[in-house]
Design a protein around this motif. Structure first.
Motif, PDB file in Angstrom:
ATOM      1  N   ALA A 199       0.840  -1.201   0.000  1.00  0.00           N
ATOM      2  CA  ALA A 199       0.000   0.000   0.000  1.00  0.00           C
ATOM      3  C   ALA A 199       0.874   1.250   0.000  1.00  0.00           C
ATOM      4  O   ALA A 199       0.627   2.198  -0.755  1.00  0.00           O
ATOM      5  CB  ALA A 199      -0.937   0.003   1.210  1.00  0.00           C
ATOM      6  N   PHE A 200       1.895   1.253   0.831  1.00  0.00           N
ATOM      7  CA  PHE A 200       2.802   2.393   0.920  1.00  0.00           C
ATOM      8  C   PHE A 200       3.510   2.631  -0.409  1.00  0.00           C
ATOM      9  O   PHE A 200       3.711   3.771  -0.826  1.00  0.00           O
ATOM     10  CB  PHE A 200       3.821   2.164   2.036  1.00  0.00           C
ATOM     11  CG  PHE A 200       4.715   3.341   2.283  1.00  0.00           C
ATOM     12  CD1 PHE A 200       4.275   4.422   3.030  1.00  0.00           C
ATOM     13  CD2 PHE A 200       5.999   3.372   1.767  1.00  0.00           C
ATOM     14  CE1 PHE A 200       5.096   5.513   3.262  1.00  0.00           C
ATOM     15  CE2 PHE A 200       6.826   4.452   1.988  1.00  0.00           C
ATOM     16  CZ  PHE A 200       6.374   5.531   2.738  1.00  0.00           C
ATOM     17  N   ALA A 201       3.874   1.550  -1.083  1.00  0.00           N
ATOM     18  CA  ALA A 201       4.583   1.652  -2.369  1.00  0.00           C
ATOM     19  C   ALA A 201       3.633   1.922  -3.533  1.00  0.00           C
ATOM     20  O   ALA A 201       4.081   2.170  -4.645  1.00  0.00           O
ATOM     21  CB  ALA A 201       5.375   0.370  -2.622  1.00  0.00           C
ATOM     22  N   GLY A 202       2.319   1.871  -3.283  1.00  0.00           N
ATOM     23  CA  GLY A 202       1.355   2.077  -4.352  1.00  0.00           C
ATOM     24  C   GLY A 202       1.207   0.879  -5.269  1.00  0.00           C
ATOM     25  O   GLY A 202       0.789   1.018  -6.416  1.00  0.00           O
ATOM     26  N   ASP A 203       1.525  -0.295  -4.737  1.00  0.00           N
ATOM     27  CA  ASP A 203       1.520  -1.510  -5.554  1.00  0.00           C
ATOM     28  C   ASP A 203       0.281  -2.385  -5.382  1.00  0.00           C
ATOM     29  O   ASP A 203       0.233  -3.481  -5.942  1.00  0.00           O
ATOM     30  CB  ASP A 203       2.768  -2.352  -5.245  1.00  0.00           C
ATOM     31  CG  ASP A 203       4.044  -1.696  -5.719  1.00  0.00           C
ATOM     32  OD1 ASP A 203       3.978  -0.820  -6.608  1.00  0.00           O
ATOM     33  OD2 ASP A 203       5.119  -2.048  -5.188  1.00  0.00           O
TER      34      ASP A 203
END
Length: 85
Positions: free
Chosen positions: A19-23
């Motif tokens: 989620a943090f990486a936008g993946d």
């Protein structure tokens, strides 16, 4: 929306690096966001996670680097992902 789309706290925390990486795929990201919005414990954990990343960037900047290198972020995320398996 079905109950199958709801995340447990364990699932939300396991999804945090992605989620943090936008993946995360759109549906998974939406489920993650809903869970964190509704769960004070996970919201606090996500806040601490983001503060840790921010602190690491500040520390890196204090030593002359403009930003935490992507390779450092990749290494941290890889370690987190490895620990959840």
């Amino acid at each position: 929306m079905t109950a199958e789309d709801d995340l447990t706290c364990r699932e939300a925390i396991a999804a945090l690096p992605d989620a943090f990486a936008g993946d995360l795929p759109a549906q998974a990201a939406a489920a993650f966001d809903r869970h964190v919005a509704a769960c004070p414990a996970c919201r606090s954990f996500v806040h601490q996670y983001c503060e840790t990343i921010h602190a690491a960037r500040c520390a890196c900047a204090a030593f002359g680097a403009a930003d935490l290198p992507d390779t450092c972020v990749d290494v941290v995320l890889a370690v987190i992902r490895a620990r959840r398996h």
